[in-house]
Scaffold this motif. Sequence first.
Motif, PDB file in Angstrom:
ATOM      1  N   GLY A  82      -3.872  -0.765  -3.683  1.00  0.00           N
ATOM      2  CA  GLY A  82      -2.464  -1.161  -3.652  1.00  0.00           C
ATOM      3  C   GLY A  82      -2.201  -2.291  -4.613  1.00  0.00           C
ATOM      4  O   GLY A  82      -2.777  -2.351  -5.697  1.00  0.00           O
TER       5      GLY A  82
ATOM      6  N   ARG B 177      -8.133   5.854  -2.612  1.00  0.00           N
ATOM      7  CA  ARG B 177      -8.833   5.217  -1.491  1.00  0.00           C
ATOM      8  C   ARG B 177     -10.017   4.405  -1.998  1.00  0.00           C
ATOM      9  O   ARG B 177     -10.820   4.871  -2.802  1.00  0.00           O
TER      10      ARG B 177
ATOM     11  N   SER C 137      -2.815   4.240  -5.330  1.00  0.00           N
ATOM     12  CA  SER C 137      -2.765   4.975  -4.056  1.00  0.00           C
ATOM     13  C   SER C 137      -4.081   5.666  -3.736  1.00  0.00           C
ATOM     14  O   SER C 137      -4.183   6.377  -2.732  1.00  0.00           O
TER      15      SER C 137
ATOM     16  N   ASP D 285       6.574   4.086  -1.886  1.00  0.00           N
ATOM     17  CA  ASP D 285       7.248   5.281  -2.387  1.00  0.00           C
ATOM     18  C   ASP D 285       7.813   4.967  -3.770  1.00  0.00           C
ATOM     19  O   ASP D 285       7.877   3.802  -4.186  1.00  0.00           O
TER      20      ASP D 285
ATOM     21  N   ARG E 153       1.104   4.134 -10.104  1.00  0.00           N
ATOM     22  CA  ARG E 153       1.301   4.278  -8.652  1.00  0.00           C
ATOM     23  C   ARG E 153       0.253   5.225  -8.068  1.00  0.00           C
ATOM     24  O   ARG E 153      -0.279   4.984  -6.978  1.00  0.00           O
TER      25      ARG E 153
ATOM     26  N   TRP F 104       8.461   1.209  -5.355  1.00  0.00           N
ATOM     27  CA  TRP F 104       7.569   0.824  -6.448  1.00  0.00           C
ATOM     28  C   TRP F 104       8.364   0.372  -7.678  1.00  0.00           C
ATOM     29  O   TRP F 104       8.098  -0.682  -8.255  1.00  0.00           O
TER      30      TRP F 104
ATOM     31  N   ARG G  37       0.840  -1.192   0.000  1.00  0.00           N
ATOM     32  CA  ARG G  37       0.000   0.000   0.000  1.00  0.00           C
ATOM     33  C   ARG G  37       0.878   1.246   0.000  1.00  0.00           C
ATOM     34  O   ARG G  37       1.829   1.338   0.769  1.00  0.00           O
ATOM     35  N   ASP G  38       0.547   2.170  -0.895  1.00  0.00           N
ATOM     36  CA  ASP G  38       1.207   3.476  -0.941  1.00  0.00           C
ATOM     37  C   ASP G  38       2.728   3.360  -0.963  1.00  0.00           C
ATOM     38  O   ASP G  38       3.416   4.002  -0.159  1.00  0.00           O
TER      39      ASP G  38
ATOM     40  N   ARG H  66      -6.418   2.617   1.415  1.00  0.00           N
ATOM     41  CA  ARG H  66      -5.857   2.824   0.085  1.00  0.00           C
ATOM     42  C   ARG H  66      -5.838   1.506  -0.683  1.00  0.00           C
ATOM     43  O   ARG H  66      -5.721   0.435  -0.099  1.00  0.00           O
TER      44      ARG H  66
END
Length: 244
Positions: free
Chosen positions: A233, A224, A222, A150, A218, A154, A147-148, A231
């Motif tokens: 992912g 919701r 990210s 950077d 990405r 990624w 999840r999320d 989030r």
Amino acid sequence: MKPETSTSPAAQSAGRFIRRRWWAAIGLGALILLAALHGYGQYLAAPHPERFDPGVVTQGPVLDALQQRPPAVAYRSDFQLQRHGATCGPASLRNVLASLGRPPADERAVFGGDTSGWWRARLLGMTLDELAALAEATGVGRVRVWRDPDPAAWRALLASLDTPGRRLIVNFDRAPLHGVAIGHFSPVAGYDPAGDQVLLLDVTPGFGAQLVPSERLRAAISTRDPVSGRRRGALQIDAVAPSP
């Protein structure tokens, strides 16, 4: 004195007729609403190339080259598109399993004997955590939820897709890529570091294989998820070797 209520056969028959008309009107209204919602869902799910992000590529030498690499080749011989509007998650997992040499017959077969789980997914879709639990239940191997991430993490994950047995399913909002806000799952089968582009194997009919900018993807993962409140992912799956 209160007036007497008529209970004559004619009055009773008229009352039943009026009630039937009301119920028929309510039923017709419900059918119209369901049809409208289905039509709107079909519109959202269908590709609208005029709305695609300019970086989304649907043909060209880089796309062709990535589809010749081992991660994409593993999918090619047995890739199924989703059969129902909300089953992109099970369809993606089914294709991952098929690419690893253990193909379920179809997206429903991924659920084994869990009929209620299948119908929930078919009608309501799935969250990332639900799909992760389903993947783990198949015994495919190690399942990790991202999840999320950077940018560096990624790109490192994307660059690792050549690792034998590694697969990646992304859960994303189509808006940053395809211009229509709807949640979706599909496998990722390659990465071009020179162009920083990702090979997305879309399971929805009409989209096909695409090259998408890694940063746009990405951003899309990210977003919701309104159902889970978390989030979106990606699922990293590292398959274990099947027993001899």
